[in-house]
Design an enzyme around this catalytic site. Sequence first.
Site, mmCIF file in Angstrom:
data_model
loop_
_atom_site.group_PDB
_atom_site.id
_atom_site.type_symbol
_atom_site.label_atom_id
_atom_site.label_comp_id
_atom_site.label_asym_id
_atom_site.label_seq_id
_atom_site.Cartn_x
_atom_site.Cartn_y
_atom_site.Cartn_z
ATOM 1 N N HIS A 204 63.929 45.601 45.089
ATOM 2 C CA HIS A 204 62.904 45.863 44.071
ATOM 3 C C HIS A 204 61.581 46.293 44.713
ATOM 4 C CE1 HIS A 204 64.553 45.025 40.139
ATOM 5 N NE2 HIS A 204 65.070 43.877 40.541
ATOM 6 N N HIS B 167 68.995 41.804 46.603
ATOM 7 C CA HIS B 167 68.636 42.347 45.290
ATOM 8 C C HIS B 167 67.118 42.380 45.106
ATOM 9 C CE1 HIS B 167 69.378 42.795 40.812
ATOM 10 N NE2 HIS B 167 68.112 42.403 40.833
ATOM 11 N N GLU B 168 66.456 41.268 45.422
ATOM 12 C CA GLU B 168 65.017 41.171 45.186
ATOM 13 C C GLU B 168 64.209 42.036 46.149
ATOM 14 O OE1 GLU B 168 64.166 40.014 42.496
ATOM 15 O OE2 GLU B 168 66.027 38.961 42.046
ATOM 16 N N GLY C 47 73.675 41.337 37.842
ATOM 17 C CA GLY C 47 72.822 41.760 36.740
ATOM 18 C C GLY C 47 71.371 41.769 37.173
ATOM 19 N N CYS C 48 70.492 42.145 36.255
ATOM 20 C CA CYS C 48 69.065 42.215 36.564
ATOM 21 C C CYS C 48 68.283 41.971 35.284
ATOM 22 C CB CYS C 48 68.713 43.584 37.142
ATOM 23 S SG CYS C 48 66.964 43.802 37.541
ATOM 24 N N GLY D 217 62.442 51.846 33.202
ATOM 25 C CA GLY D 217 61.696 52.883 32.516
ATOM 26 C C GLY D 217 60.230 52.810 32.885
ATOM 27 N N PRO E 284 80.147 40.967 40.533
ATOM 28 C CA PRO E 284 79.281 41.407 39.428
ATOM 29 C C PRO E 284 77.847 40.962 39.652
ATOM 30 C CG PRO E 284 81.302 40.443 38.583
ATOM 31 C CD PRO E 284 81.261 40.137 40.054
#
Length: 244
Positions: A219, A215-216, A172-173, A72, A170
């Site tokens: 970002h 993943h990182e 997550g974050c 958000g 699986p």
Amino acid sequence: MASTMIRTSASLRTLNLTRVFCTTACARAPTMWSITKNQASVTFTWLFGKLGRFSVMRRPSKPPHDFVVPVGNPILRGQALAVDNRNIKSKETQEVLDQLVKVMRKKGAVGLSAPQVGVGLQIIAVECTRKQLDLVPQEIRKIREMQEFPLKIFINPKLKVTDYSTVVFPEGCESLPGYQANVPRYYGVTITGLDREGKPVAWQVTGWPARILQHEVEHLRGDLYIDIMDSRTFIDSSWERKNF
């Protein structure tokens, strides 16, 4: 990146104000503890004012934050800027690095990016300790090829795929706490960049560490795992423990 199997619940702190004031028998025998309603009102107003300022002080308004920025916040969808090599050893950059590692370890995460602490720079930190691995069942560690590795920092990282085989597990974050979904990732990658001293570093990995790095680095491009997840597997990872 959050380890889907590594989570601890934060302890809850409550403030007991039921015995702050004693007014029993004050009408019959006024004492030093006796207070009027007006005095109580003023005192409570002062007390909660202090508590309010304390709660604000715990979370600084300026980055790098001591908490993980949630989904958000626009910074998670922006393009992180490259760090000027001349500024790597500066006080400001080193403070970002220190805070990034501190927050990652506080959250029990195996990876974190600078945008997740409110800084739009191309910096990531990754680490997986033996203590974290011990929280994961051995069969899962084997299947996902999870392994321990020391703290590694990459400034201005570049990622190259070395094995295009796709594996789905699986994921997550920390910016979406409590949720997870199946995410496809390349099996092997090589990452290059600079360490906190400005020296070139490189790391070639497969399996679990490769997933964390992908993943990182995403970002830093403003991407999240939810952009490529299997949406039908998106769940609240603690739903079985909740009472409805």
